[in-house]
Design an enzyme around this catalytic site. Sequence first.
Site, PDB file in Angstrom:
ATOM      1  N   ARG A 192       0.806  -1.373   0.129  1.00 12.16           N
ATOM      2  CA  ARG A 192       0.181  -0.197   0.116  1.00 12.16           C
ATOM      3  C   ARG A 192       0.855   1.389  -0.226  1.00 12.16           C
ATOM      4  O   ARG A 192       0.371   2.352  -0.716  1.00 12.16           O
ATOM      5  CB  ARG A 192      -0.940   0.001   1.195  1.00 12.16           C
ATOM      6  CG  ARG A 192      -2.294   1.072   1.221  1.00 12.16           C
ATOM      7  CD  ARG A 192      -3.274   0.814   1.854  1.00 12.16           C
ATOM      8  NE  ARG A 192      -3.121   1.236   3.192  1.00 12.16           N
ATOM      9  CZ  ARG A 192      -3.663   2.434   3.795  1.00 12.16           C
ATOM     10  NH1 ARG A 192      -4.181   3.167   3.166  1.00 12.16           N
ATOM     11  NH2 ARG A 192      -3.369   2.780   5.055  1.00 12.16           N
ATOM     12  N   ARG A 239      -1.780   9.935   7.648  1.00  9.88           N
ATOM     13  CA  ARG A 239      -0.468  10.625   7.608  1.00  9.88           C
ATOM     14  C   ARG A 239      -0.419  11.993   6.537  1.00  9.88           C
ATOM     15  O   ARG A 239       0.405  12.328   6.452  1.00  9.88           O
ATOM     16  CB  ARG A 239       0.092   9.390   6.699  1.00  9.88           C
ATOM     17  CG  ARG A 239       0.476   8.130   7.494  1.00  9.88           C
ATOM     18  CD  ARG A 239       0.515   7.025   6.344  1.00  9.88           C
ATOM     19  NE  ARG A 239       0.380   5.774   6.949  1.00  9.88           N
ATOM     20  CZ  ARG A 239      -1.107   4.993   6.836  1.00  9.88           C
ATOM     21  NH1 ARG A 239      -1.995   5.580   6.401  1.00  9.88           N
ATOM     22  NH2 ARG A 239      -1.142   3.963   7.531  1.00  9.88           N
ATOM     23  N   LYS A 279      11.564   5.202  14.619  1.00  9.24           N
ATOM     24  CA  LYS A 279      11.918   4.490  13.406  1.00  9.24           C
ATOM     25  C   LYS A 279      12.079   5.043  12.037  1.00  9.24           C
ATOM     26  O   LYS A 279      13.027   5.001  11.096  1.00  9.24           O
ATOM     27  CB  LYS A 279      10.638   3.395  13.390  1.00  9.24           C
ATOM     28  CG  LYS A 279      10.112   2.981  11.996  1.00  9.24           C
ATOM     29  CD  LYS A 279      11.214   2.064  11.162  1.00  9.24           C
ATOM     30  CE  LYS A 279      10.741   1.294  10.267  1.00  9.24           C
ATOM     31  NZ  LYS A 279      10.317   1.996   9.132  1.00  9.24           N
ATOM     32  N   PRO A 304      16.925   1.165  12.178  1.00  7.69           N
ATOM     33  CA  PRO A 304      15.434   1.428  12.441  1.00  7.69           C
ATOM     34  C   PRO A 304      14.924   0.208  13.088  1.00  7.69           C
ATOM     35  O   PRO A 304      15.091  -1.062  12.526  1.00  7.69           O
ATOM     36  CB  PRO A 304      14.942   1.527  11.012  1.00  7.69           C
ATOM     37  CG  PRO A 304      16.172   2.054   9.970  1.00  7.69           C
ATOM     38  CD  PRO A 304      17.497   1.240  10.744  1.00  7.69           C
ATOM     39  N   ASP A 362      11.577  -1.659  13.480  1.00 11.03           N
ATOM     40  CA  ASP A 362      10.115  -1.888  13.090  1.00 11.03           C
ATOM     41  C   ASP A 362       9.741  -3.213  13.613  1.00 11.03           C
ATOM     42  O   ASP A 362      10.341  -3.824  14.482  1.00 11.03           O
ATOM     43  CB  ASP A 362       9.783  -1.911  11.685  1.00 11.03           C
ATOM     44  CG  ASP A 362      10.292  -3.021  10.924  1.00 11.03           C
ATOM     45  OD1 ASP A 362      11.378  -3.630  11.360  1.00 11.03           O
ATOM     46  OD2 ASP A 362       9.442  -3.608  10.090  1.00 11.03           O
ATOM     47  N   GLN A 371      20.830  -4.150  10.221  1.00 14.48           N
ATOM     48  CA  GLN A 371      19.549  -4.101  10.212  1.00 14.48           C
ATOM     49  C   GLN A 371      18.864  -4.436   9.031  1.00 14.48           C
ATOM     50  O   GLN A 371      17.882  -4.949   8.975  1.00 14.48           O
ATOM     51  CB  GLN A 371      18.979  -2.682  10.543  1.00 14.48           C
ATOM     52  CG  GLN A 371      17.809  -2.291  11.027  1.00 14.48           C
ATOM     53  CD  GLN A 371      16.738  -2.295   9.459  1.00 14.48           C
ATOM     54  OE1 GLN A 371      17.239  -2.153   8.634  1.00 14.48           O
ATOM     55  NE2 GLN A 371      15.545  -1.968  10.034  1.00 14.48           N
TER      56      GLN A 371
END
Length: 298
Positions: free
Chosen positions: A120, A168, A210, A227, A229, A266
Amino acid sequence: MFQIPCPDFSLADTLECGQTFRWRRLPTGGYAGWIEGRTVKVRQEGSALLVESLDSSLTPGRVARYFALDLNLAAILASIDVDAQAHDAIARHRGLRVLRQDPWECLASFICSSYNNIARIQGMIERLCRAYGVSVGFNGYQGYTFPTAEVVAVASERELRALGLGFRAGYLRSTARLIAEGRFALEPLRGVRYAEAKAALLHCEGVGDKVADCVALFGLEQYEAFPIDLWIARAMRYYFRRQKMTPKRLHDFAAKHFGAYAGYAQQYLYHYVRNLRRGTQDSRLKTQVKSSVLGLVS
DNA sequence: CGCCAGGTGCTGA
DNA sequence: TCAGCACATGGC
């Protein structure tokens, strides 16, 4: 059309590991996307990268820079190959490189990424570009440039919501205005220390821990950024089987454990754990592997 | 058709 | 400092 050497490189892992949202795989096996505002097609043939663009200003140097081919990947990976999980991730996705993306596009994209899924996010960004970018055609491929902060800044929140950005929309508009009005600049953050760059990014609305780390890592060459998540938090259970770990403690651990290129670790771990589900055919084995890595099996 | 997704900001202890 | 909660949406 030109080609450049790309030793120790995996185009597929680099473009499909979730650090960028505007590349599309072509039926031919190559990819169509953007580098520094120029539309381009790329294809990997062994240790050569074939680059196709009508824009002569897209030089081999710019392409090599974007894909970070100048960095010594072997040295970086050696520095983060410090445990069995990292070792497996590196073995599986060797050649993945952290791109040098445009920091504004990175910031806007990851503001859109919060509490969202990649499919998305890609759609939202595509609609944003279609609505506010500049149309560019090239060799059967047609697309839109990523809109500048100045253009996004004058869009209304209602218009942005109409693109499907949801809650957002206000964040993106607010941050775009910050930049368009000269109250915040991204480019200078490339040369400062990681902690300073991150602190500055956190002033943007819609930017938390993040997202700030994503922008620092993918857009500002801050390779210490790590980051955290949902997927990385799961991967980190490998190191802390049952302890409760706050994000802050995970950051401290990652910095000490992986060092100056924690961001590379990461990205390898993120790509690795997300692909475990499609890794094997046998679903029972798949579940075992996944559970074991996520620390769910006692 | 529920579940989930590269989280953030706000509130109240 | 930290847990708890609302926030919009569509892909799977």
